[in-house]
Motif scaffolding. Structure first.
Motif, PDB file in Angstrom:
ATOM      1  N   GLY A 107      41.224  46.438  23.477  1.00 27.15           N
ATOM      2  CA  GLY A 107      40.150  46.561  24.460  1.00 27.15           C
ATOM      3  C   GLY A 107      39.485  45.229  24.720  1.00 27.15           C
ATOM      4  O   GLY A 107      39.245  44.844  25.871  1.00 27.15           O
ATOM      5  N   SER A 108      39.216  44.504  23.666  1.00 26.16           N
ATOM      6  CA  SER A 108      38.569  43.195  23.807  1.00 26.16           C
ATOM      7  C   SER A 108      39.532  42.167  24.406  1.00 26.16           C
ATOM      8  O   SER A 108      39.144  41.371  25.267  1.00 26.16           O
ATOM      9  N   LEU A 109      40.785  42.186  23.974  1.00 26.69           N
ATOM     10  CA  LEU A 109      41.790  41.258  24.486  1.00 26.69           C
ATOM     11  C   LEU A 109      41.981  41.429  25.989  1.00 26.69           C
ATOM     12  O   LEU A 109      41.941  40.459  26.755  1.00 26.69           O
ATOM     13  N   VAL A 110      42.152  42.657  26.429  1.00 28.82           N
ATOM     14  CA  VAL A 110      42.342  42.934  27.849  1.00 28.82           C
ATOM     15  C   VAL A 110      41.061  42.642  28.621  1.00 28.82           C
ATOM     16  O   VAL A 110      41.097  42.074  29.717  1.00 28.82           O
ATOM     17  N   GLY A 111      39.926  42.989  28.042  1.00 22.84           N
ATOM     18  CA  GLY A 111      38.655  42.682  28.687  1.00 22.84           C
ATOM     19  C   GLY A 111      38.483  41.193  28.919  1.00 22.84           C
ATOM     20  O   GLY A 111      38.051  40.762  29.997  1.00 22.84           O
ATOM     21  N   PRO A 116      37.132  36.804  34.679  1.00 20.75           N
ATOM     22  CA  PRO A 116      37.320  35.431  35.150  1.00 20.75           C
ATOM     23  C   PRO A 116      36.266  34.472  34.605  1.00 20.75           C
ATOM     24  O   PRO A 116      36.459  33.256  34.628  1.00 20.75           O
ATOM     25  N   ASN A 117      35.180  34.995  34.064  1.00 22.39           N
ATOM     26  CA  ASN A 117      34.122  34.149  33.517  1.00 22.39           C
ATOM     27  C   ASN A 117      34.312  33.845  32.037  1.00 22.39           C
ATOM     28  O   ASN A 117      33.545  33.089  31.464  1.00 22.39           O
ATOM     29  N   LYS A 119      35.602  31.930  29.302  1.00 26.39           N
ATOM     30  CA  LYS A 119      36.171  30.590  29.125  1.00 26.39           C
ATOM     31  C   LYS A 119      37.046  30.542  27.868  1.00 26.39           C
ATOM     32  O   LYS A 119      36.769  31.209  26.879  1.00 26.39           O
ATOM     33  N   GLY A 120      38.084  29.746  27.921  1.00 33.15           N
ATOM     34  CA  GLY A 120      38.947  29.560  26.772  1.00 33.15           C
ATOM     35  C   GLY A 120      40.056  30.582  26.657  1.00 33.15           C
ATOM     36  O   GLY A 120      40.805  30.580  25.694  1.00 33.15           O
ATOM     37  N   PHE A 121      40.136  31.477  27.630  1.00 35.16           N
ATOM     38  CA  PHE A 121      41.203  32.476  27.602  1.00 35.16           C
ATOM     39  C   PHE A 121      41.743  32.606  29.007  1.00 35.16           C
ATOM     40  O   PHE A 121      41.044  33.060  29.902  1.00 35.16           O
ATOM     41  N   GLU A 122      42.948  32.189  29.202  1.00 33.36           N
ATOM     42  CA  GLU A 122      43.577  32.230  30.514  1.00 33.36           C
ATOM     43  C   GLU A 122      44.564  33.388  30.576  1.00 33.36           C
ATOM     44  O   GLU A 122      45.254  33.679  29.598  1.00 33.36           O
ATOM     45  N   LYS A 172      43.395  39.208  43.719  1.00 32.30           N
ATOM     46  CA  LYS A 172      43.628  40.646  43.767  1.00 32.30           C
ATOM     47  C   LYS A 172      42.900  41.409  42.669  1.00 32.30           C
ATOM     48  O   LYS A 172      43.302  42.489  42.288  1.00 32.30           O
ATOM     49  N   GLY A 173      41.833  40.830  42.144  1.00 32.24           N
ATOM     50  CA  GLY A 173      41.019  41.591  41.202  1.00 32.24           C
ATOM     51  C   GLY A 173      41.473  41.496  39.767  1.00 32.24           C
ATOM     52  O   GLY A 173      41.372  42.458  39.027  1.00 32.24           O
ATOM     53  N   GLY A 174      41.976  40.361  39.357  1.00 34.14           N
ATOM     54  CA  GLY A 174      42.354  40.169  37.967  1.00 34.14           C
ATOM     55  C   GLY A 174      43.762  40.653  37.677  1.00 34.14           C
ATOM     56  O   GLY A 174      44.509  41.063  38.552  1.00 34.14           O
ATOM     57  N   LEU A 175      44.100  40.594  36.408  1.00 35.73           N
ATOM     58  CA  LEU A 175      45.447  40.954  35.965  1.00 35.73           C
ATOM     59  C   LEU A 175      45.751  42.419  36.230  1.00 35.73           C
ATOM     60  O   LEU A 175      46.850  42.776  36.635  1.00 35.73           O
ATOM     61  N   GLY A 176      44.762  43.285  36.059  1.00 36.95           N
ATOM     62  CA  GLY A 176      44.971  44.712  36.362  1.00 36.95           C
ATOM     63  C   GLY A 176      45.317  44.917  37.825  1.00 36.95           C
ATOM     64  O   GLY A 176      46.169  45.737  38.158  1.00 36.95           O
ATOM     65  N   GLY A 177      44.649  44.168  38.705  1.00 38.21           N
ATOM     66  CA  GLY A 177      44.942  44.266  40.144  1.00 38.21           C
ATOM     67  C   GLY A 177      46.346  43.814  40.455  1.00 38.21           C
ATOM     68  O   GLY A 177      47.048  44.430  41.271  1.00 38.21           O
TER      69      GLY A 177
END
Length: 185
Positions: A107-111, A116-117, A119-122, A172-177
């Motif tokens: 949950g935290s990883l996907v969140g 997009p805000n 930082k440090g996780f692309e 497109k609204g992030g990775l889920g999009g």
């Protein structure tokens, strides 16, 4: 990406592992390392086996921490089995550790990946980690195969590659999009 995953496992492992009497203190670090490895290996195996639709479902909505999510179930079962085999934990104890740890970490990883805000996780780190860093993986093959048909050629160079995918993620609204667009979810 492995570093971020390890940090999340250590964060959530305090209750699930360290404060858990079922896990002997001398195994705390090894159990948390096993959890990190099981999550990453499990995600890689899903991509390698072409099970990209379940991964797409993981990134849709807010169900990454839902124990009924197929990815969460699969990774929980895998970690539970590994804990029983490697550390001699009973199936109930191993299931308890895995069941309390995996949903929180995913949950935290996907969140974080969807934020997009953050930082440090692309997002590219997550895609590269679960695809083994191989641009020809099943995940990137799916992006390439369906991306042109779905208007994902962001730079109009006639091919869909990682740079197009990352631009599409933003638009497109992030990775889920992106996964939703690719797999109709």
């Amino acid at each position: 990406m492995f570093e971020q995953l390890t940090q999340l496992v250590q964060q959530f492992g305090q209750d699930a592992v360290v404060k858990n009497d079922a896990v002997p203190n001398e195994h705390n670090e090894a159990v948390m390392n096993e959890a990190s490895n099981s999550i990453l290996d499990g995600l890689k195996n899903m991509v390698a086996q072409g099970n990209v639709s379940d991964l797409a479902g993981l990134f849709e909505g807010n169900n990454a921490s839902d124990a009924s999510n197929p990815v969460v179930q699969k990774l929980t079962e895998q970690l539970s089995g590994n804990l029983g085999q490697k550390f001699g934990m009973s199936s109930d104890d191993a299931s308890g550790v895995a069941g309390s740890l995996i949903p929180k970490v995913l949950g935290s990883l996907v969140g974080n990946a969807k934020d997009p805000n953050h930082k440090g996780f692309e997002v590219s780190d997550l895609v590269n980690a679960i695809s083994g860093g191989n641009g020809n993986s099943g995940l990137m093959d799916a992006v390439s195969k369906y991306g042109g048909q779905l208007g994902l050629d962001q730079n109009a160079d006639g091919k869909v590659d990682m740079s197009d995918a990352m631009a599409a993620v933003t638009k497109k609204g992030g990775l889920g999009g992106l996964f939703g667009k690719l797999f109709g979810k």
